[in-house]
Design a protein around this motif. Structure first.
Motif, mmCIF file in Angstrom:
data_model
loop_
_atom_site.group_PDB
_atom_site.id
_atom_site.type_symbol
_atom_site.label_atom_id
_atom_site.label_comp_id
_atom_site.label_asym_id
_atom_site.label_seq_id
_atom_site.Cartn_x
_atom_site.Cartn_y
_atom_site.Cartn_z
ATOM 1 N N ASN A 143 -48.261 21.092 -34.564
ATOM 2 C CA ASN A 143 -49.502 21.993 -34.329
ATOM 3 C C ASN A 143 -50.281 21.103 -32.978
ATOM 4 N N VAL A 144 -49.595 20.338 -31.983
ATOM 5 C CA VAL A 144 -50.201 19.653 -31.138
ATOM 6 C C VAL A 144 -50.856 20.252 -30.057
ATOM 7 N N VAL A 145 -52.223 20.232 -29.945
ATOM 8 C CA VAL A 145 -53.078 20.923 -28.906
ATOM 9 C C VAL A 145 -53.548 19.985 -28.005
ATOM 10 N N ILE A 146 -53.615 20.317 -26.515
ATOM 11 C CA ILE A 146 -54.145 19.559 -25.672
ATOM 12 C C ILE A 146 -54.949 20.305 -24.956
ATOM 13 N N THR A 147 -56.155 19.883 -24.787
ATOM 14 C CA THR A 147 -57.270 20.801 -24.117
ATOM 15 C C THR A 147 -57.848 20.085 -22.972
ATOM 16 N N ASN A 148 -57.912 20.742 -22.005
ATOM 17 C CA ASN A 148 -58.529 20.045 -20.585
ATOM 18 C C ASN A 148 -59.970 20.897 -20.503
ATOM 19 N N PHE A 149 -60.857 20.534 -20.793
ATOM 20 C CA PHE A 149 -62.113 21.253 -20.903
ATOM 21 C C PHE A 149 -62.725 21.582 -19.557
ATOM 22 N N ILE A 150 -62.482 20.823 -18.696
ATOM 23 C CA ILE A 150 -62.944 20.904 -17.103
ATOM 24 C C ILE A 150 -62.250 22.183 -16.566
ATOM 25 N N LYS A 151 -60.981 22.089 -16.874
ATOM 26 C CA LYS A 151 -60.209 23.070 -16.119
ATOM 27 C C LYS A 151 -59.942 24.378 -16.871
ATOM 28 N N GLY A 152 -60.296 24.287 -18.363
ATOM 29 C CA GLY A 152 -60.485 25.401 -18.830
ATOM 30 C C GLY A 152 -58.834 25.900 -19.344
ATOM 31 N N GLU A 153 -58.205 24.666 -19.712
ATOM 32 C CA GLU A 153 -56.692 24.868 -20.112
ATOM 33 C C GLU A 153 -56.275 24.372 -21.409
ATOM 34 N N ARG A 154 -55.279 24.944 -22.131
ATOM 35 C CA ARG A 154 -55.045 24.690 -23.385
ATOM 36 C C ARG A 154 -53.451 24.793 -23.412
ATOM 37 N N LEU A 155 -52.817 23.492 -23.991
ATOM 38 C CA LEU A 155 -51.406 23.362 -24.185
ATOM 39 C C LEU A 155 -51.373 23.245 -25.789
ATOM 40 N N GLU A 156 -50.020 23.917 -26.328
ATOM 41 C CA GLU A 156 -49.714 23.806 -27.472
ATOM 42 C C GLU A 156 -48.136 23.416 -27.875
ATOM 43 N N THR A 157 -48.073 22.718 -28.441
ATOM 44 C CA THR A 157 -46.548 22.353 -28.575
ATOM 45 C C THR A 157 -46.345 21.749 -30.124
ATOM 46 N N ASP A 158 -45.048 21.405 -30.498
ATOM 47 C CA ASP A 158 -45.034 21.003 -31.764
ATOM 48 C C ASP A 158 -44.927 19.253 -31.966
ATOM 49 N N THR A 159 -44.360 18.773 -30.877
ATOM 50 C CA THR A 159 -44.041 17.344 -30.445
ATOM 51 C C THR A 159 -44.633 16.753 -29.213
ATOM 52 N N LEU A 160 -45.142 15.733 -29.312
ATOM 53 C CA LEU A 160 -45.612 15.248 -27.871
ATOM 54 C C LEU A 160 -45.742 13.756 -27.970
ATOM 55 N N TYR A 161 -45.276 13.343 -26.894
ATOM 56 C CA TYR A 161 -44.891 11.825 -26.584
ATOM 57 C C TYR A 161 -45.863 11.154 -25.403
ATOM 58 N N TRP A 162 -46.406 10.129 -25.477
ATOM 59 C CA TRP A 162 -47.334 9.345 -24.625
ATOM 60 C C TRP A 162 -46.831 8.048 -24.251
ATOM 61 N N ASP A 163 -46.775 7.860 -22.881
ATOM 62 C CA ASP A 163 -46.366 6.703 -22.366
ATOM 63 C C ASP A 163 -47.391 5.898 -21.721
#
Length: 212
Positions: free
Chosen positions: A125-145
């Motif tokens: 239940n990974v949730v990425i929210t950009n408050f300034i743009k009003g966008e939300r992404l939902e996925t099960d797995t996320l990687y960060w470089d």
């Protein structure tokens, strides 16, 4: 995220010496206990972790986690967040821009000679929210470089924006989700507004109208 955060403020830090305790009990008891694999025992436990990253006195990122467990071996060390974490990223004006939330997370450092390779992973239940743009992404797995400043996944992704809804497989974005791109979209739709004057309001950072 965690690596590069200079100010770590744990509520409680516990260094576990379980292997030594097991050895003593084994010597006193009649029943022998199998040796403990040190690499599977956390060498450090941090409860109520709060870490921050600043630059020139300006807050850039903040991370909160209920529990951190650090594991060590000769070639690999990793930090496990079994209860997940919350990562908050701020823009140059000091406004909260992005939040990344997950149920479980892991930070791994692999040692290859003098070089070290770093990997960040978030699961469940990974949730990425950009408050300034009003966008939300939902996925099960996320990687960060961390070196490239990118977040990505090959899993199913849902994206909600003021302009509509997108879904698909695969995601590539900058780490603050300013320009998120679903790689293989399907069955997406846009929203047509009859009121062209209606705009999105960032309620997280909104402090009311400016009085002149």
């Amino acid at each position: 995220m965690y690596r590069g955060f200079p100010n770590i403020k744990p509520i409680q830090t516990v260094v576990i010496a379980f292997a030594v305790t097991t050895f003593v009990i084994s010597c006193k008891g009649e029943k022998q206990v199998e040796p403990v694999d040190i690499s599977k025992v956390p060498v450090q436990v941090v409860e109520g972790m709060n870490a921050v990253q600043t630059k020139d006195g300006v807050l850039q990122m903040r991370m909160e986690a209920q529990l951190l467990q650090r594991f060590e071996s000769d070639t690999v060390s990793y930090e496990l967040f079994p209860s997940g974490f919350d990562v908050y990223a701020y823009n140059s004006e000091g406004l909260l821009e992005t939040q990344i939330k997950s149920e479980i997370a892991k930070h791994t450092v692999t040692k290859e000679g003098k070089e070290k390779k770093e990997k960040w992973e978030a699961f469940g239940n990974v949730v990425i929210t950009n408050f300034i743009k009003g966008e939300r992404l939902e996925t099960d797995t996320l990687y960060w470089d961390r070196e490239k400043g990118r977040i990505f996944t090959h899993c199913f992704v849902k994206m909600f924006t003021p302009q509509g809804f997108m879904q698909g497989y695969g995601l590539d974005s900058d780490e603050r989700a300013r320009n998120a791109n679903i790689l293989n979209p399907f069955d997406s739709y846009g929203i047509i507004r009859s009121d062209s004057t209606k705009v999105y309001v960032d309620t997280v950072n909104f402090i009311g109208p400016v009085r002149r």
